[in-house]
Design an enzyme around this catalytic site. Structure first.
Site, mmCIF file in Angstrom:
data_model
loop_
_atom_site.group_PDB
_atom_site.id
_atom_site.type_symbol
_atom_site.label_atom_id
_atom_site.label_comp_id
_atom_site.label_asym_id
_atom_site.label_seq_id
_atom_site.Cartn_x
_atom_site.Cartn_y
_atom_site.Cartn_z
ATOM 1 N N ASP A 35 0.861 -1.179 0.000
ATOM 2 C CA ASP A 35 0.000 0.000 0.000
ATOM 3 C C ASP A 35 0.892 1.222 0.000
ATOM 4 O OD1 ASP A 35 0.648 -0.220 2.763
ATOM 5 O OD2 ASP A 35 -1.144 -1.444 3.024
ATOM 6 N N LYS A 57 -4.753 3.341 -0.888
ATOM 7 C CA LYS A 57 -5.721 4.363 -1.281
ATOM 8 C C LYS A 57 -5.516 4.813 -2.717
ATOM 9 C CE LYS A 57 -6.585 6.467 3.130
ATOM 10 N NZ LYS A 57 -6.156 7.449 4.070
ATOM 11 N N MET A 170 -0.722 8.440 12.877
ATOM 12 C CA MET A 170 -2.019 8.668 12.216
ATOM 13 C C MET A 170 -2.796 9.805 12.888
ATOM 14 S SD MET A 170 -3.151 4.665 11.797
ATOM 15 C CE MET A 170 -2.951 4.286 13.526
HETATM 16 N N1 SAH Z 1 3.471 0.144 10.738
HETATM 17 C C1 SAH Z 1 3.893 1.532 10.640
HETATM 18 C C2 SAH Z 1 2.828 2.502 11.073
HETATM 19 C C3 SAH Z 1 1.536 2.436 10.275
HETATM 20 S S1 SAH Z 1 0.394 3.682 10.709
HETATM 21 C C4 SAH Z 1 5.194 1.716 11.413
HETATM 22 O O1 SAH Z 1 5.595 0.836 12.192
HETATM 23 O O2 SAH Z 1 5.846 2.750 11.215
HETATM 24 C C5 SAH Z 1 0.877 4.970 9.607
HETATM 25 C C6 SAH Z 1 1.404 6.151 10.395
HETATM 26 O O3 SAH Z 1 2.789 5.978 10.646
HETATM 27 C C7 SAH Z 1 1.304 7.463 9.661
HETATM 28 O O4 SAH Z 1 0.015 8.038 9.817
HETATM 29 C C8 SAH Z 1 2.346 8.278 10.378
HETATM 30 O O5 SAH Z 1 1.870 8.747 11.619
HETATM 31 C C9 SAH Z 1 3.419 7.243 10.670
HETATM 32 N N2 SAH Z 1 4.511 7.253 9.657
HETATM 33 C C10 SAH Z 1 4.872 6.236 8.867
HETATM 34 N N3 SAH Z 1 5.939 6.585 8.110
HETATM 35 C C11 SAH Z 1 6.260 7.845 8.454
HETATM 36 C C12 SAH Z 1 7.262 8.770 8.030
HETATM 37 N N4 SAH Z 1 8.188 8.437 7.103
HETATM 38 N N5 SAH Z 1 7.292 9.992 8.597
HETATM 39 C C13 SAH Z 1 6.380 10.353 9.536
HETATM 40 N N6 SAH Z 1 5.413 9.522 9.980
HETATM 41 C C14 SAH Z 1 5.350 8.290 9.445
#
Ligand code: SAH
Length: 248
Positions: A35, A57, A170
């Site tokens: 995704d 999305k 998020m």
């Molecule tokens: N499994 C992922 C998180 C999924 S939820 C993990 O462990 O990182 C998705 C959220 O992760 C986004 O809404 C944001 O808050 C955060 N996120 C993921 N990548 C990011 C990035 N490069 N910079 C800032 N926030 C990030």
């Protein structure tokens, strides 16, 4: 014989933050189900002939329902071969990897989990913010910011009275609500907050503020973005190291 599914963490964005195991599975995969990724360059590592299935999305369309994603992974596994289900960060940190694994297990499909470097820790690190620091924060929490607006929110706001670091994933669209809630439970309106957008990538941007002004300061930041609340944010003054990001 069905194929094998690898629920694979892609890390936060910087390709070099992939694990060796994730890199190997991406290179060997017959199909990659993905995704929205912070770094689409990761897909370029796939072998010739690898198929790509996008389950994120589309313009104006919501993410596929999780049930459909589970079924897509299962159907791909039935075609045999190596199925890489690639997810940003770590598959078990707000990644719904648990649901996908359970769906496969019920249907007798073999899978492995490849943990990834979660954005929750690595994105603050690239902004020069350690999530714990001696004498400043003895623990950190990773919380969904998605629910902050719901009246029936399951977020235990009352538990956030301590000075431990809180990382909201998020949460960008709920930033104002989150700040308001934290002030309501007794945090000082000038308690430090940072919002980090597109962390670990060349587009990384960091905005630093206080609970009472962060919504205004961060309003134009693009997603993905996370929110760090805590005194550790102030350490950025000594520790900022990555990119040309600004402190507002
Ligand atoms: N499994 C992922 C998180 C999924 S939820 C993990 O462990 O990182 C998705 C959220 O992760 C986004 O809404 C944001 O808050 C955060 N996120 C993921 N990548 C990011 C990035 N490069 N910079 C800032 N926030 C990030």
């Amino acid at each position: 014989m069905s194929g094998k599914v690898y629920l694979t963490g892609a890390g936060p964005g910087d390709v070099e933050l992939l694990t060796l195991k994730a890199a190997r599975v991406i290179e060997e995969a017959d199909v990659i189900i993905y995704d929205r990724l912070a770094n689409p360059k990761i897909l370029e590592m796939a072998k010739d002939g690898c198929r790509f299935v996008y389950v994120g999305k589309e313009d104006g369309r919501h993410t596929l329902p999780q049930e459909e994603i589970n079924e897509t992974i299962y159907q791909e596994a039935l075609k045999s071969g190596i199925v890489c289900r690639l997810k940003g960060g770590d598959p078990f940190v707000f990644g719904r990897g648990g649901e996908e694994g359970a769906y496969l297990k019920e249907r007798g499909v073999a899978f492995e989990i490849i943990p990834g470097i979660t954005s929750a820790i690595s994105v603050p690190a690239y902004a020069g913010i350690p999530v714990t620091h001696r004498g400043v924060a003895v623990s950190f929490r990773v919380v969904t910011g998605h629910e902050a607006k719901k009246s029936a929110s399951q977020i235990p706001w009352e538990n956030f009275k301590t000075d431990d670091t809180i990382i909201f994933l998020m949460g960008l669209h709920n930033l104002g609500n989150i700040a308001k809630k934290l002030i309501e439970i007794g945090k000082s309106p000038d308690f430090p907050v940072a919002v980090i957008s597109k962390g670990t990538t060349p587009q990384q941007r960091v905005v630093v503020g206080k609970l009472n002004d962060i919504e205004e300061k961060a309003k134009n930041l693009p997603t993905p973005a996370l929110i760090v609340v805590g005194k550790v944010v102030e350490l950025r003054e000594q520790l900022a190291w990555f990119g040309s990001d600004e402190t507002v």
